[in-house]
Design a protein around this motif. Structure first.
Motif, PDB file in Angstrom:
ATOM      1  N   ALA A 146      94.060  53.240   9.038  1.00 34.13           N
ATOM      2  CA  ALA A 146      93.296  53.054  10.477  1.00 34.13           C
ATOM      3  C   ALA A 146      93.138  53.993  10.922  1.00 34.13           C
ATOM      4  O   ALA A 146      93.254  53.717  12.562  1.00 34.13           O
ATOM      5  CB  ALA A 146      93.687  51.019  10.579  1.00 34.13           C
ATOM      6  N   THR A 147      93.243  55.206  10.984  1.00 31.91           N
ATOM      7  CA  THR A 147      93.438  56.473  11.782  1.00 31.91           C
ATOM      8  C   THR A 147      92.450  57.507  11.604  1.00 31.91           C
ATOM      9  O   THR A 147      91.821  57.736  10.090  1.00 31.91           O
ATOM     10  CB  THR A 147      94.738  57.216  12.413  1.00 31.91           C
ATOM     11  N   PHE A 148      91.861  58.724  12.528  1.00 29.04           N
ATOM     12  CA  PHE A 148      90.947  59.097  12.715  1.00 29.04           C
ATOM     13  C   PHE A 148      91.333  60.226  12.443  1.00 29.04           C
ATOM     14  O   PHE A 148      91.261  60.757  12.993  1.00 29.04           O
ATOM     15  CB  PHE A 148      90.184  59.414  14.125  1.00 29.04           C
ATOM     16  N   ILE A 149      90.666  60.592  11.214  1.00 28.53           N
ATOM     17  CA  ILE A 149      91.690  62.966  11.092  1.00 28.53           C
ATOM     18  C   ILE A 149      90.314  63.448  11.221  1.00 28.53           C
ATOM     19  O   ILE A 149      89.699  63.477  11.094  1.00 28.53           O
ATOM     20  CB  ILE A 149      91.725  62.656   9.706  1.00 28.53           C
ATOM     21  N   PRO A 150      90.655  64.651  12.510  1.00 27.50           N
ATOM     22  CA  PRO A 150      89.881  65.819  12.034  1.00 27.50           C
ATOM     23  C   PRO A 150      89.766  66.687  11.325  1.00 27.50           C
ATOM     24  O   PRO A 150      90.514  67.110  10.926  1.00 27.50           O
ATOM     25  CB  PRO A 150      90.082  66.705  13.717  1.00 27.50           C
ATOM     26  N   THR A 151      88.818  66.997  11.161  1.00 30.32           N
ATOM     27  CA  THR A 151      88.322  68.288   9.495  1.00 30.32           C
ATOM     28  C   THR A 151      87.947  69.127  10.614  1.00 30.32           C
ATOM     29  O   THR A 151      87.822  70.808   9.778  1.00 30.32           O
ATOM     30  CB  THR A 151      87.425  67.855   8.950  1.00 30.32           C
ATOM     31  N   MET A 152      87.261  69.488  11.541  1.00 27.73           N
ATOM     32  CA  MET A 152      86.800  70.550  12.479  1.00 27.73           C
ATOM     33  C   MET A 152      88.352  70.510  14.078  1.00 27.73           C
ATOM     34  O   MET A 152      88.478  69.591  14.653  1.00 27.73           O
ATOM     35  CB  MET A 152      85.610  70.380  13.058  1.00 27.73           C
ATOM     36  N   ALA A 153      88.039  71.522  14.416  1.00 23.87           N
ATOM     37  CA  ALA A 153      89.487  71.510  15.919  1.00 23.87           C
ATOM     38  C   ALA A 153      89.015  70.554  16.656  1.00 23.87           C
ATOM     39  O   ALA A 153      89.220  70.354  17.259  1.00 23.87           O
ATOM     40  CB  ALA A 153      89.684  72.683  16.014  1.00 23.87           C
ATOM     41  N   GLU A 154      87.601  70.809  16.807  1.00 27.83           N
ATOM     42  CA  GLU A 154      86.491  70.482  18.452  1.00 27.83           C
ATOM     43  C   GLU A 154      86.822  68.939  18.199  1.00 27.83           C
ATOM     44  O   GLU A 154      86.618  67.847  19.180  1.00 27.83           O
ATOM     45  CB  GLU A 154      85.282  70.880  17.863  1.00 27.83           C
ATOM     46  N   ALA A 155      86.862  68.213  16.872  1.00 23.53           N
ATOM     47  CA  ALA A 155      87.297  67.115  17.160  1.00 23.53           C
ATOM     48  C   ALA A 155      88.598  66.852  17.171  1.00 23.53           C
ATOM     49  O   ALA A 155      88.756  65.075  17.470  1.00 23.53           O
ATOM     50  CB  ALA A 155      86.993  66.512  15.489  1.00 23.53           C
ATOM     51  N   GLN A 156      90.061  67.489  17.421  1.00 23.02           N
ATOM     52  CA  GLN A 156      90.659  67.031  17.907  1.00 23.02           C
ATOM     53  C   GLN A 156      90.758  65.786  19.232  1.00 23.02           C
ATOM     54  O   GLN A 156      91.607  64.823  18.865  1.00 23.02           O
ATOM     55  CB  GLN A 156      91.696  67.964  18.106  1.00 23.02           C
ATOM     56  N   GLU A 181      81.336  68.185   7.650  1.00 19.24           N
ATOM     57  CA  GLU A 181      81.836  67.049   8.709  1.00 19.24           C
ATOM     58  C   GLU A 181      83.345  67.505   9.496  1.00 19.24           C
ATOM     59  O   GLU A 181      83.958  68.953   9.453  1.00 19.24           O
ATOM     60  CB  GLU A 181      82.576  66.773   7.583  1.00 19.24           C
ATOM     61  N   TYR A 182      82.839  67.041  10.388  1.00 14.58           N
ATOM     62  CA  TYR A 182      83.960  66.904  11.056  1.00 14.58           C
ATOM     63  C   TYR A 182      85.016  65.885  11.974  1.00 14.58           C
ATOM     64  O   TYR A 182      86.115  66.405  12.090  1.00 14.58           O
ATOM     65  CB  TYR A 182      83.177  67.373  12.691  1.00 14.58           C
ATOM     66  N   MET A 183      84.931  64.766  10.844  1.00 14.07           N
ATOM     67  CA  MET A 183      86.218  64.109  11.492  1.00 14.07           C
ATOM     68  C   MET A 183      85.778  62.720  10.238  1.00 14.07           C
ATOM     69  O   MET A 183      84.566  62.536   9.738  1.00 14.07           O
ATOM     70  CB  MET A 183      86.476  62.971  13.055  1.00 14.07           C
ATOM     71  N   TYR A 184      86.229  61.975  10.086  1.00  6.09           N
ATOM     72  CA  TYR A 184      86.575  60.782   8.878  1.00  6.09           C
ATOM     73  C   TYR A 184      87.730  59.982   9.126  1.00  6.09           C
ATOM     74  O   TYR A 184      88.554  60.175   9.987  1.00  6.09           O
ATOM     75  CB  TYR A 184      86.803  61.006   7.351  1.00  6.09           C
ATOM     76  N   LEU A 185      87.589  58.451   8.913  1.00  4.69           N
ATOM     77  CA  LEU A 185      87.764  57.015   9.059  1.00  4.69           C
ATOM     78  C   LEU A 185      89.030  57.021   7.582  1.00  4.69           C
ATOM     79  O   LEU A 185      89.046  57.395   6.679  1.00  4.69           O
ATOM     80  CB  LEU A 185      87.669  56.063   9.504  1.00  4.69           C
ATOM     81  N   ASP A 186      90.475  57.731   8.138  1.00  3.51           N
ATOM     82  CA  ASP A 186      92.085  57.542   6.948  1.00  3.51           C
ATOM     83  C   ASP A 186      91.714  55.931   6.931  1.00  3.51           C
ATOM     84  O   ASP A 186      91.870  55.199   8.080  1.00  3.51           O
ATOM     85  CB  ASP A 186      92.943  58.063   6.449  1.00  3.51           C
ATOM     86  N   ILE A 187      91.331  55.029   6.070  1.00  2.00           N
ATOM     87  CA  ILE A 187      91.189  53.569   6.093  1.00  2.00           C
ATOM     88  C   ILE A 187      92.277  53.079   5.391  1.00  2.00           C
ATOM     89  O   ILE A 187      93.548  52.077   6.238  1.00  2.00           O
ATOM     90  CB  ILE A 187      90.079  53.012   4.391  1.00  2.00           C
ATOM     91  N   GLN A 188      93.300  53.854   4.939  1.00  2.00           N
ATOM     92  CA  GLN A 188      94.216  53.234   5.015  1.00  2.00           C
ATOM     93  C   GLN A 188      95.770  53.304   5.858  1.00  2.00           C
ATOM     94  O   GLN A 188      96.214  52.441   6.232  1.00  2.00           O
ATOM     95  CB  GLN A 188      95.522  54.415   3.961  1.00  2.00           C
TER      96      GLN A 188
END
Length: 330
Positions: free
Chosen positions: A147-157, A138-145
């Motif tokens: 409505a923002t995208f959260i990076p889980t890998m530095a490269e996704a910032q 996983e490199y990022m996901y959508l925080d539904i609460q």
């Protein structure tokens, strides 16, 4: 194509299903080069455990898969879906190149996957997800609460910062789709396929044990159940959970039912009992199937020894009889 679906489901994990809920999931998969039987781009749709539709760069059209989808959705629906999925393919190919550049990959075989899902529970509540993976991580996901995208890998910032900008607000669009349109489609599909989706088949349970020194390996095979969601675990003395040593994936059977096996290693102590716990929506209450430890029986040994003794005595009697008769004859 079946290999493709298997790889998708393994690499892109799905949150555990809620009992008596229904979910609609779409898997978007793009690869950097053809290989391993995968098309360069595909979209696979599922309601619960049943595949509903497929689009791929090999066939260049969206087609229904489940019989109840084929029966109810009209041809013009698939024409519209085909045009949308062709546009998704062009966009996704572009995103694959961006992700590769972020991770400094200039070649080789890599896989980018996106899964979005909406779940409708029996109490009317809904849960939605949006996850992004690269080569299974996983490199990022959508925080539904939020409505923002959260990076889980530095490269996704860089990507998340761009998508979260106020003038783009991609997260809000995704959130709106998942909480509204996705649920609307799911409800329609539930009506189409209710006969299959809500079929309940009770599981069969078989417990076995194999001893190796002091350690006994206990197996619990649960088979022939439908729907897919099931809870299986080993319990000690009916109350204590035992950490599983090995658990298989829930696997499909040819008849549309499922099976799973859970294994533990224990050191049996006199007085302790071990049981396999099974909970499934087809059951009024959970099953607790006890493992019966085999006891050594001496009865067959006694019978065998007695038989040998009888034979020996009989033989001795015959010999003595012949000896006496010979003496009398002489």
């Amino acid at each position: 194509m079946e290999e493709m679906y298997g790889l998708i489901l393994i690499l892109l994990t799905v949150p555990a299903g809620y009992c008596d809920s229904h979910s609609l999931r779409y898997y978007y998969t793009g690869v950097t080069a053809p290989g391993y039987g995968l098309p360069e781009f595909s979209i696979v749709g599922y309601v619960d455990d049943q595949q509903t539709e497929l689009y791929s760069s090999d066939i260049r059209r969206t087609v229904p898969v489940a019989w109840w989808v084929k029966k109810n959705a009209k041809p013009e629906h698939w024409e519209r879906e085909t045009q949308l999925d062709k546009a998704n393919e062009a966009l996704f190919r572009h995103e694959v190149k961006i992700v590769m550049a972020r991770l400094n990959h200039t070649g080789g075989f890599h896989i980018v996957q996106v899964m979005h899902s909406c779940e409708l529970r029996d109490d009317g509540s809904t849960v939605v997800y949006e996850h992004f993976r690269y080569d299974g991580r996983e490199y990022m996901y959508l925080d539904i609460q939020t409505a923002t995208f959260i990076p889980t890998m530095a490269e996704a910032q860089i990507t998340t910062q761009k998508w979260n900008r106020a003038d783009i607000r991609r997260g809000e669009r995704y959130k709106n789709y998942l909480e509204n349109k996705c649920i609307e489609v799911l409800k329609r599909y539930i009506e189409y396929g209710r006969e299959d989706l809500e079929r309940r088949v009770r599981p069969g349970v078989k417990v076995t044990g194999r001893e190796s020194g002091e350690v006994t390996k206990l197996h619990c095979l649960v088979y022939g159940f439908h729907p897919r969601a099931v809870d299986v675990k080993w319990m000690k003395n009916g109350i204590d959970d035992i950490p599983s040593y090995e658990t298989t994936h829930v696997l499909p059977n040819p008849d549309g039912t499922y099976q799973v096996r859970v294994t533990v290693e224990v050191i049996p102590i006199e007085g302790d009992t071990y049981s396999c716990y099974v909970d499934h929506s087809s059951l009024e209450e959970p099953l607790l199937v006890k493992w019966e430890q085999k006891q050594i029986s001496f009865r067959p040994v006694i019978i065998s020894v007695a038989a040998i003794i009888v034979l020996v005595l009989a033989a001795a009697g015959i010999i003595k009889y012949k000896s006496v008769r010979n003496e009398q004859t002489a």
